[in-house]
Design a protein around this motif. Structure first.
Motif, PDB file in Angstrom:
ATOM      1  N   GLU A 158      14.586  -5.989  17.264  1.00  0.00           N
ATOM      2  CA  GLU A 158      13.481  -6.941  17.655  1.00  0.00           C
ATOM      3  C   GLU A 158      12.545  -6.371  18.351  1.00  0.00           C
ATOM      4  O   GLU A 158      11.619  -6.995  19.204  1.00  0.00           O
ATOM      5  N   THR A 159      12.001  -4.907  18.342  1.00  0.00           N
ATOM      6  CA  THR A 159      10.917  -4.420  19.067  1.00  0.00           C
ATOM      7  C   THR A 159       9.748  -4.159  17.971  1.00  0.00           C
ATOM      8  O   THR A 159       9.976  -4.083  16.833  1.00  0.00           O
ATOM      9  N   VAL A 160       8.672  -3.943  18.489  1.00  0.00           N
ATOM     10  CA  VAL A 160       7.544  -3.439  17.717  1.00  0.00           C
ATOM     11  C   VAL A 160       7.633  -1.897  17.644  1.00  0.00           C
ATOM     12  O   VAL A 160       7.898  -1.188  18.267  1.00  0.00           O
ATOM     13  N   CYS A 161       7.496  -1.677  16.319  1.00  0.00           N
ATOM     14  CA  CYS A 161       7.673  -0.366  15.666  1.00  0.00           C
ATOM     15  C   CYS A 161       6.309  -0.038  15.252  1.00  0.00           C
ATOM     16  O   CYS A 161       6.017   1.393  15.021  1.00  0.00           O
ATOM     17  N   ALA A 162       5.205  -0.854  14.993  1.00  0.00           N
ATOM     18  CA  ALA A 162       3.890  -0.501  14.688  1.00  0.00           C
ATOM     19  C   ALA A 162       3.250  -1.811  14.651  1.00  0.00           C
ATOM     20  O   ALA A 162       3.484  -2.831  14.714  1.00  0.00           O
ATOM     21  N   THR A 163       1.781  -1.478  14.636  1.00  0.00           N
ATOM     22  CA  THR A 163       0.828  -2.685  14.551  1.00  0.00           C
ATOM     23  C   THR A 163      -0.137  -2.423  13.467  1.00  0.00           C
ATOM     24  O   THR A 163      -0.610  -1.224  13.500  1.00  0.00           O
ATOM     25  N   ILE A 164      -0.338  -3.330  12.642  1.00  0.00           N
ATOM     26  CA  ILE A 164      -1.096  -3.100  11.278  1.00  0.00           C
ATOM     27  C   ILE A 164      -2.223  -4.188  11.711  1.00  0.00           C
ATOM     28  O   ILE A 164      -2.129  -5.001  12.465  1.00  0.00           O
ATOM     29  N   SER A 165      -3.236  -4.179  10.475  1.00  0.00           N
ATOM     30  CA  SER A 165      -4.407  -5.084  10.257  1.00  0.00           C
ATOM     31  C   SER A 165      -3.910  -5.725   9.000  1.00  0.00           C
ATOM     32  O   SER A 165      -3.439  -5.337   8.145  1.00  0.00           O
ATOM     33  N   LEU A 166      -4.391  -7.103   9.071  1.00  0.00           N
ATOM     34  CA  LEU A 166      -4.306  -8.054   8.070  1.00  0.00           C
ATOM     35  C   LEU A 166      -5.829  -8.189   7.485  1.00  0.00           C
ATOM     36  O   LEU A 166      -6.590  -8.581   8.367  1.00  0.00           O
ATOM     37  N   GLY A 167      -6.042  -7.811   6.354  1.00  0.00           N
ATOM     38  CA  GLY A 167      -7.260  -7.704   5.821  1.00  0.00           C
ATOM     39  C   GLY A 167      -7.730  -9.218   5.631  1.00  0.00           C
ATOM     40  O   GLY A 167      -6.982 -10.129   5.413  1.00  0.00           O
ATOM     41  N   GLY A 168      -9.262  -9.235   5.560  1.00  0.00           N
ATOM     42  CA  GLY A 168      -9.778 -10.464   5.145  1.00  0.00           C
ATOM     43  C   GLY A 168     -10.614 -10.486   3.885  1.00  0.00           C
ATOM     44  O   GLY A 168     -10.407  -9.461   3.141  1.00  0.00           O
ATOM     45  N   GLU A 169     -11.394 -11.261   3.835  1.00  0.00           N
ATOM     46  CA  GLU A 169     -12.240 -11.371   2.524  1.00  0.00           C
ATOM     47  C   GLU A 169     -13.118 -10.258   2.310  1.00  0.00           C
ATOM     48  O   GLU A 169     -13.044  -9.764   1.157  1.00  0.00           O
ATOM     49  N   ALA A 170     -13.881  -9.886   3.404  1.00  0.00           N
ATOM     50  CA  ALA A 170     -14.612  -8.556   3.249  1.00  0.00           C
ATOM     51  C   ALA A 170     -13.904  -7.203   2.756  1.00  0.00           C
ATOM     52  O   ALA A 170     -14.189  -6.459   2.066  1.00  0.00           O
ATOM     53  N   ASP A 171     -12.517  -7.221   3.571  1.00  0.00           N
ATOM     54  CA  ASP A 171     -11.782  -6.144   2.911  1.00  0.00           C
ATOM     55  C   ASP A 171     -11.147  -6.073   1.616  1.00  0.00           C
ATOM     56  O   ASP A 171     -11.289  -5.113   1.004  1.00  0.00           O
ATOM     57  N   THR A 172     -10.938  -7.169   1.205  1.00  0.00           N
ATOM     58  CA  THR A 172     -10.580  -7.477  -0.223  1.00  0.00           C
ATOM     59  C   THR A 172     -11.608  -7.047  -1.197  1.00  0.00           C
ATOM     60  O   THR A 172     -11.389  -6.648  -2.102  1.00  0.00           O
ATOM     61  N   GLN A 173     -12.744  -7.656  -0.858  1.00  0.00           N
ATOM     62  CA  GLN A 173     -14.018  -7.280  -1.716  1.00  0.00           C
ATOM     63  C   GLN A 173     -14.420  -5.845  -1.775  1.00  0.00           C
ATOM     64  O   GLN A 173     -14.618  -5.535  -2.950  1.00  0.00           O
ATOM     65  N   ALA A 174     -14.126  -5.207  -0.529  1.00  0.00           N
ATOM     66  CA  ALA A 174     -14.410  -3.623  -0.521  1.00  0.00           C
ATOM     67  C   ALA A 174     -13.554  -3.064  -1.539  1.00  0.00           C
ATOM     68  O   ALA A 174     -13.722  -1.749  -2.038  1.00  0.00           O
ATOM     69  N   ALA A 175     -12.099  -3.348  -1.442  1.00  0.00           N
ATOM     70  CA  ALA A 175     -11.018  -2.716  -2.021  1.00  0.00           C
ATOM     71  C   ALA A 175     -11.439  -3.040  -3.603  1.00  0.00           C
ATOM     72  O   ALA A 175     -11.209  -1.990  -4.368  1.00  0.00           O
ATOM     73  N   VAL A 176     -11.726  -3.923  -3.927  1.00  0.00           N
ATOM     74  CA  VAL A 176     -11.979  -4.404  -5.525  1.00  0.00           C
ATOM     75  C   VAL A 176     -13.011  -3.631  -5.920  1.00  0.00           C
ATOM     76  O   VAL A 176     -13.136  -3.366  -6.919  1.00  0.00           O
ATOM     77  N   GLU A 177     -14.064  -3.787  -5.225  1.00  0.00           N
ATOM     78  CA  GLU A 177     -15.332  -2.821  -5.868  1.00  0.00           C
ATOM     79  C   GLU A 177     -15.072  -1.549  -5.944  1.00  0.00           C
ATOM     80  O   GLU A 177     -15.496  -1.036  -7.048  1.00  0.00           O
TER      81      GLU A 177
END
Length: 527
Positions: A71-90
């Motif tokens: 139950e400890t933190v092994c990493a921290t990630i980012s959850l993407g948003g609409e702008a990140d989704t748009q960049a990846a799809v483009e």
């Protein structure tokens, strides 16, 4: 099957930590890894892989990845948003024109490089999986990582034999059928078998000439990030593969509704699959779904002596977190009492321990939410359903008060109206009930919303074949017999509508074009 291995539950159940013959030298590498010091994930886990590079989020929020063993933190990630989704799809859209015109030989060369790098970095993948979702380190190194290499090799073989341009019939020289990539694909994968599902989606998308955006589960993102780094090292062209972390409500919704995404391939719960289908409907996207299951394991009186023991072990494999686990055991009445006693003994002898420890034990569930769900269904089986609890039950195993550990549990004297017989529990919980006739067994097995995998144990070959035809599921495994490499994986009803693996997995990502007036005198191109 030689080595005590059966193809099962998104890959392999290893009775003696064996591996199938397709492993080459991977088994030795993995087992050597599992006895080495722990490996650190190399990349910045807050970044996304977009257009051939690791980039910082444009609209990300942070999320801690929890090690379910402690139950400890092994990493921290980012959850993407609409702008990140748009960049990846483009990025994927820009890359599509070039990659869709690549030759079969170019794709095969790339896939073989990916396999080579995957094997060389398998230790990192296993370490990530063990930390992020709680697979015991030896099981992560063998089963979890092994499924990835298995499917990569299988898709290489499938692509080698696949004809993208073919005659309609031998007597129609001016007709051609062309198989062409569908476009930009959104791939959404689950946490329970990370490499299995990533390989089953990414590799056929690559092989078919598609470009893609992968959104792994936010509960198990680290292994996916290692996989992205493997593809980068192998030389996948910029934009062909993109990885974007996020949750279902955010990136998942944005991908399934994006106008430039031609297809969504999703593995997860039936509830989420329905939501994705609705969101994708306005764009008339192709949606391929591999969803939940509630497999029946039908044990006849003439089944092999080890049928019950093996069935319990398969139910508990991966801590029961497999959609094709045989969680309903139907036993012919003359053998039922003996089977209940055998199931109890197997459950009582199933070790539970930390994921970081070596051995053949099962680990924790993936999260607090999953732990609470499983506990609630065990409580419902005891109190509301009135089933007979013969092993396990509520609470954590002794000595494992920290972590999302559960007791391997067996219920007997169930009926098909009980929640524990109808709902996908996704934990090490087996429900048993007797039957009297073959017809009754078939009726009970088919009386479910799901239809992924059913299992038959009998010494009567004719009966086994009869049941295989009549059971309403996408797959039927009989007498522990493995399904061969390249067999399609998928289900009926609420278990989904797509097929993964082999030629069926390639065709999911292809459009079919019929051409008249084709000149058969022109040499065929390199496709």
């Amino acid at each position: 099957m030689a080595g005590g291995v059966a193809f099962f539950q998104y890959g392999f159940i290893f009775t003696n930590l064996g591996l199938p013959d397709v492993r080459d030298d991977l088994a030795g590498r993995l087992l050597n890894f599992s006895r080495q010091a722990r490996i650190q994930i190399p990349m910045n886990t807050r970044q996304f892989y977009i257009d051939g590079a690791w980039v910082n989020p444009l609209a990300g929020t942070e999320l801690d990845v929890i090690n379910p063993s402690n139950e400890t933190v092994c990493a921290t990630i980012s959850l993407g948003g609409e702008a990140d989704t748009q960049a990846a799809v483009e990025a994927a859209r820009r890359a599509f024109d070039s990659w869709s015109e690549s030759s079969k030989s170019q794709r095969l060369e790339l896939m073989n490089r990916i396999l080579e790098v995957y094997v060389s970095r398998s230790g990192e993948i296993a370490e990530a999986i063990s930390q992020e979702m709680g697979a015991p380190v030896d099981m992560a190194a063998s089963s979890q990582v092994g499924t990835g290499s298995y499917h990569i090799k299988a898709f290489i073989r499938a692509l080698e034999a696949f004809e993208f341009e073919r005659e309609l019939r031998p007597n129609t020289p001016n007709d051609r059928i062309l198989y062409q990539p569908i476009g930009v694909c959104g791939l959404i994968t689950p946490w329970n078998w990370p490499m299995n599902q990533i390989a089953l989606k990414v590799m056929p998308a690559l092989a078919s000439g598609c470009t893609m955006v992968l959104k792994p589960s936010e509960l198990s993102p680290l292994s996916a990030m290692v996989f992205a780094d493997i593809l980068h090292e192998a030389g996948v062209p910029a934009g062909v593969f993109n990885l974007l972390n996020g949750d279902g409500a955010g990136v998942g919704t944005a991908l399934s509704g994006h106008r430039d995404v031609a297809m969504i391939s999703f593995t997860g719960s039936s509830r989420a699959g329905i939501a994705i289908s609705k969101n994708a409907a306005d764009g008339l996207k192709r949606v391929s779904l591999e969803l939940g299951g509630k497999g029946a394991n039908i044990v006849f009186a003439d089944a092999a002596a080890e049928a019950v023991r093996d069935g319990v072990a398969r139910c508990f494999n991966n801590t029961g977190q497999s959609c094709n686990a045989p969680t309903r055991m139907l036993v012919e009445r003359s053998r039922y009492d003996e089977a209940v006693a055998q199931a109890k003994e197997q459950a009582d002898n199933t070790a539970v321990d930390l994921a970081e420890k070596h051995g053949s034990h099962i680990g924790p569930l993936v999260s607090q939410m999953q732990y609470d769900k499983v506990q609630a269904l065990i409580e419902r089986g005891i109190s509301d359903d009135g089933a007979r609890l013969v092993a396990g039950g509520l609470g954590k195993p002794e000595g494992l008060e920290t972590g999302y550990f559960v007791r391997p549990t067996v219920f007997a004297d169930c009926n098909n109206d009980m929640a524990i017989m109808r709902e996908e529990i996704f934990g090490p919980v087996l429900s048993m009930m007797p039957f009297d006739t073959e017809e009754e067994a078939i009726a009970i097995a088919n009386d479910t919303d799901y239809g992924l995998t059913n299992y038959v144990q009998t010494g009567d070959a004719a009966r086994a074949n009869r049941l295989a035809r009549r059971l309403r599921s996408g797959m039927v495994d009989m007498n522990g017999q493995a399904r061969s490499s390249g067999a399609p994986f998928g289900g009926f009803k609420h278990s989904g509508n797509g097929r993964e693996g082999g030629v069926w997995g390639l065709e999911e990502f292809l459009e079919v074009k019929a051409v008249g007036g084709w000149s058969s005198e022109i040499p065929e191109d390199s496709h």
